[in-house]
Structure formats: structure tokens, C-alpha cells
Write a protein that holds these residues in place. Structure first.
Motif, short mmCIF file in Angstrom:
data_model
loop_
_atom_site.label_atom_id
_atom_site.label_comp_id
_atom_site.label_asym_id
_atom_site.label_seq_id
_atom_site.Cartn_x
_atom_site.Cartn_y
_atom_site.Cartn_z
N MET A 73 0.83 -1.22 0.00
CA MET A 73 0.00 0.00 0.00
C MET A 73 0.86 1.25 0.00
SD MET A 73 -2.86 -0.49 2.92
CE MET A 73 -3.81 1.02 2.84
N TYR B 63 2.51 8.12 8.48
CA TYR B 63 1.88 7.32 9.55
C TYR B 63 1.79 5.88 9.09
CZ TYR B 63 -1.51 9.26 6.38
OH TYR B 63 -2.11 9.68 5.23
N LEU C 41 -0.04 2.03 10.52
CA LEU C 41 -0.79 1.29 11.54
C LEU C 41 -0.62 -0.21 11.32
CD1 LEU C 41 -4.36 2.90 11.63
CD2 LEU C 41 -2.40 3.46 13.04
N GLY D 173 -9.22 0.49 9.23
CA GLY D 173 -10.65 0.55 8.94
C GLY D 173 -11.53 0.93 10.12
N GLY E 216 -11.13 4.20 11.59
CA GLY E 216 -11.00 5.66 11.76
C GLY E 216 -9.82 6.06 12.62
N ALA F 47 -6.42 6.15 11.94
CA ALA F 47 -5.44 7.04 11.30
C ALA F 47 -6.00 8.44 11.18
CB ALA F 47 -5.04 6.50 9.92
N THR F 48 -7.28 8.55 10.86
CA THR F 48 -7.91 9.87 10.74
C THR F 48 -7.80 10.63 12.07
OG1 THR F 48 -9.45 9.01 9.09
CG2 THR F 48 -10.09 11.05 10.23
N ASN G 169 -2.65 4.32 -3.08
CA ASN G 169 -2.96 4.18 -1.65
C ASN G 169 -4.18 5.04 -1.31
OD1 ASN G 169 -2.97 3.79 1.10
ND2 ASN G 169 -0.79 4.21 1.39
N ALA H 83 -6.63 4.65 0.74
CA ALA H 83 -6.94 4.84 2.16
C ALA H 83 -6.13 6.01 2.72
CB ALA H 83 -6.63 3.57 2.94
N ARG I 52 -7.32 9.34 1.50
CA ARG I 52 -8.57 9.71 2.20
C ARG I 52 -8.27 10.25 3.60
NH1 ARG I 52 -12.54 12.08 1.85
NH2 ARG I 52 -14.21 11.26 3.12
N LYS J 283 -9.42 13.95 4.70
CA LYS J 283 -10.26 14.15 5.88
C LYS J 283 -9.56 15.02 6.91
CE LYS J 283 -12.91 10.80 7.31
NZ LYS J 283 -13.21 9.48 7.89
C1 LIG Z 1 -3.36 3.98 5.25
C2 LIG Z 1 -3.73 3.68 6.70
C3 LIG Z 1 -2.90 4.57 7.62
C4 LIG Z 1 -5.22 3.99 6.88
O1 LIG Z 1 -5.52 3.84 8.26
P1 LIG Z 1 -7.02 3.60 8.78
O2 LIG Z 1 -7.03 3.82 10.24
O3 LIG Z 1 -7.51 2.28 8.27
O4 LIG Z 1 -7.82 4.76 8.05
P2 LIG Z 1 -9.24 5.31 8.53
O5 LIG Z 1 -10.00 4.17 9.14
O6 LIG Z 1 -9.02 6.53 9.33
O7 LIG Z 1 -9.94 5.60 7.14
C5 LIG Z 1 -9.80 6.82 6.46
C6 LIG Z 1 -10.61 6.75 5.18
O8 LIG Z 1 -10.01 5.82 4.27
C7 LIG Z 1 -10.97 4.87 3.86
N1 LIG Z 1 -10.30 3.60 3.72
C8 LIG Z 1 -9.71 2.87 4.69
N2 LIG Z 1 -9.17 1.76 4.15
C9 LIG Z 1 -9.43 1.81 2.83
C10 LIG Z 1 -9.10 0.98 1.73
N3 LIG Z 1 -8.39 -0.14 1.90
N4 LIG Z 1 -9.52 1.35 0.49
C11 LIG Z 1 -10.22 2.48 0.31
N5 LIG Z 1 -10.53 3.34 1.31
C12 LIG Z 1 -10.16 3.00 2.55
C13 LIG Z 1 -12.00 4.85 4.97
O9 LIG Z 1 -13.24 4.37 4.51
C14 LIG Z 1 -12.04 6.31 5.38
O10 LIG Z 1 -12.79 7.08 4.48
P3 LIG Z 1 -14.33 7.48 4.75
O11 LIG Z 1 -14.36 8.11 6.10
O12 LIG Z 1 -14.63 8.39 3.63
O13 LIG Z 1 -15.10 6.19 4.74
C15 LIG Z 1 -3.47 2.19 7.06
O14 LIG Z 1 -4.14 1.38 6.14
C16 LIG Z 1 -1.99 1.83 7.03
O15 LIG Z 1 -1.27 2.04 8.01
N6 LIG Z 1 -1.52 1.29 5.89
C17 LIG Z 1 -0.12 0.85 5.74
C18 LIG Z 1 0.89 2.00 5.80
C19 LIG Z 1 0.53 3.19 4.92
O16 LIG Z 1 -0.01 3.05 3.83
N7 LIG Z 1 0.86 4.37 5.45
C20 LIG Z 1 0.66 5.61 4.72
C21 LIG Z 1 1.82 5.88 3.85
S1 LIG Z 1 1.58 7.39 2.95
#
Ligand SMILES: CC(C)(COP(=O)(O)OP(=O)(O)OC[C@H]1O[C@@H](n2cnc3c(N)ncnc32)[C@H](O)[C@@H]1OP(=O)(O)O)[C@@H](O)C(=O)NCCC(=O)NCCS
Length: 168
Positions: free
Chosen positions: A35, A87, A89, A95, A97, A99-100, A123, A125, A128, A132
Motif C-alpha cells: 500500500m 503514519y 498502523l 478501517g 477511523g 489514522a484519521t 494508496n 486509504a 482519504r 479528511k
Molecule cells: C493507510 C492507513 C494509515 C489507513 O488507516 P485507517 O485507520 O484504516 O484509516 P481510517 O479508518 O481513518 O480511514 C480513512 C478513510 O479511508 C478509507 N479507507 C480505509 N481503508 C481503505 C481501503 N483499503 N480502500 C479504500 N478506502 C479505505 C476509509 O473508509 C475512510 O474514508 P471514509 O471516512 O470516507 O469512509 C493504514 O491502512 C496503514 O497504516 N496502511 C499501511 C501503511 C501506509 O499506507 N501508510 C501511509 C503511507 S503514505
């Protein structure tokens, strides 16, 4: 009783040496690395990387804590004339909320403005999370990626504090 599940509280705190072992496992998740378009670090490289981060007071770093558990980290660092935020996780915390909420809390701790973030376009997520959090896309780039890997198409996001509301 309403039966509604309350979202777990998300807090930030300073990173401890013990957290670094948790981050090792979280960054070694192949799905997370895919991702983020980030190479997985081996144990020695990971600990050396965090040793440098912990020793440098100019680098921002906070552990994301959910209940009693370390869910991940938020960091900020200078790169290419910008201050960037990032960041990560553990997968079991995705999924919900988290990270938000962690990013919102981090924006209250990190004073640098503007703040930038670079995110692989794939990426969704993370894009987003930034939207947000009030970040907006200000550019794009193609990062070379790891040796032997395909270059990574990235969005460049920027955050400025919202303008203060004027008095009525
Ligand atoms: C990216 C990451 C930080 C998201 O963390 P998270 O806590 O799951 O995110 P949130 O739950 O706060 O979701 C934020 C938004 O993304 C959306 N989202 C979460 N996972 C998703 C996915 N796999 N595909 C599409 N959208 C997604 C959520 O629905 C939400 O949007 P909404 O409120 O409009 O519904 C987490 O997946 C992660 O750590 N990934 C691996 C490391 C990474 O990618 N870090 C960022 C590098 S730039």
C-alpha cells in the motif's frame, strides 16, 4: 443500553524503545508495504533507522495508542525543502477511523506549516486520511522507488491551518 459500539479512544504519546519492536512487525506486513510502496526493512535496518529518529529532536515521532495497545506511529521529517508527515498502523487497527483521528491529534502537536505528505496514488486509504485531515493535493511526482522496483506515482498533499474565523 443502546448496543452501539463506541470507537476506541486514540491517543498519541512519545515513542519508547519497546514500541520500536512493535513497529518492526507492523512495517514488515507485505500488504502494508505494498500500500505504502515502501520497502520492508530487516530487523537491523529497522532498529538503526529508529535509533536515529529517537536521537534526533528535530524529527517528530509519536506512538498511536488505542486502549492499551500500540496501534502504530506518526512521524514528521524534512525532505526536499518540505516538512512531511507519515503514519503507519498495524493491520488489525485498519478501517476503524484510527489514522484519521491520529492525524488530527498530530496536527495539534506538530507546529510546522505548511505540512506536506507524499502518497502513492494507489494508496486510496491514505489519500482519504489526508483529505479528511484537511490536506489538499498540490502536485504529483513519480518517485524512483526501491532499486529494481517500478517507479511510484505519488500525490503531493499540503496542509495549512484553516484561516481563523473573523468575529461577527
Ligand atoms: C493507510 C492507513 C494509515 C489507513 O488507516 P485507517 O485507520 O484504516 O484509516 P481510517 O479508518 O481513518 O480511514 C480513512 C478513510 O479511508 C478509507 N479507507 C480505509 N481503508 C481503505 C481501503 N483499503 N480502500 C479504500 N478506502 C479505505 C476509509 O473508509 C475512510 O474514508 P471514509 O471516512 O470516507 O469512509 C493504514 O491502512 C496503514 O497504516 N496502511 C499501511 C501503511 C501506509 O499506507 N501508510 C501511509 C503511507 S503514505
Amino acid at each position: 443500553m443502546s448496543g452501539r459500539t463506541e470507537a476506541p479512544p486514540v491517543t498519541l504519546r512519545d515513542v519508547t524503545g519497546a514500541d520500536v519492536a512493535v513497529f518492526l512487525v507492523q512495517q514488515a506486513d507485505p500488504e502494508a508495504a505494498r500500500m505504502a510502496a515502501f520497502p520492508i526493512r530487516d530487523r537491523a535496518t529497522h532498529f538503526a533507522h529508529w535509533e536515529k529518529i529517537l536521537a534526533d529532536p528535530t524529527l517528530g515521532k509519536q506512538a498511536i495508542v488505542v486502549g492499551e495497545r500500540v496501534a502504530g506511529n506518526v512521524v514528521s521529517f524534512p525532505l526536499g525543502g518540505h516538512r512531511l508527515v507519515g503514519y503507519w498502523l498495524g493491520r488489525e487497527f485498519w478501517g476503524q477511523g484510527i489514522a484519521t483521528r491520529a492525524l488530527a491529534a498530530y496536527l495539534a502537536l506538530e507546529p510546522a506549516r505548511p505540512l506536506h505528505a507524499r502518497v502513492a496514488k494507489a494508496n486510496v486509504a491514505s489519500c482519504r486520511v489526508l483529505e479528511k485531515g484537511g490536506f489538499r493535493v498540490v502536485g504529483e511526482d513519480c518517485a524512483p522507488g526501491s532499486p529494481g522496483e517500478t517507479p511510484v506515482d505519488e500525490w503531493i498533499f499540503r496542509y495549512d491551518d484553516p484561516p481563523a474565523k473573523s468575529r461577527p
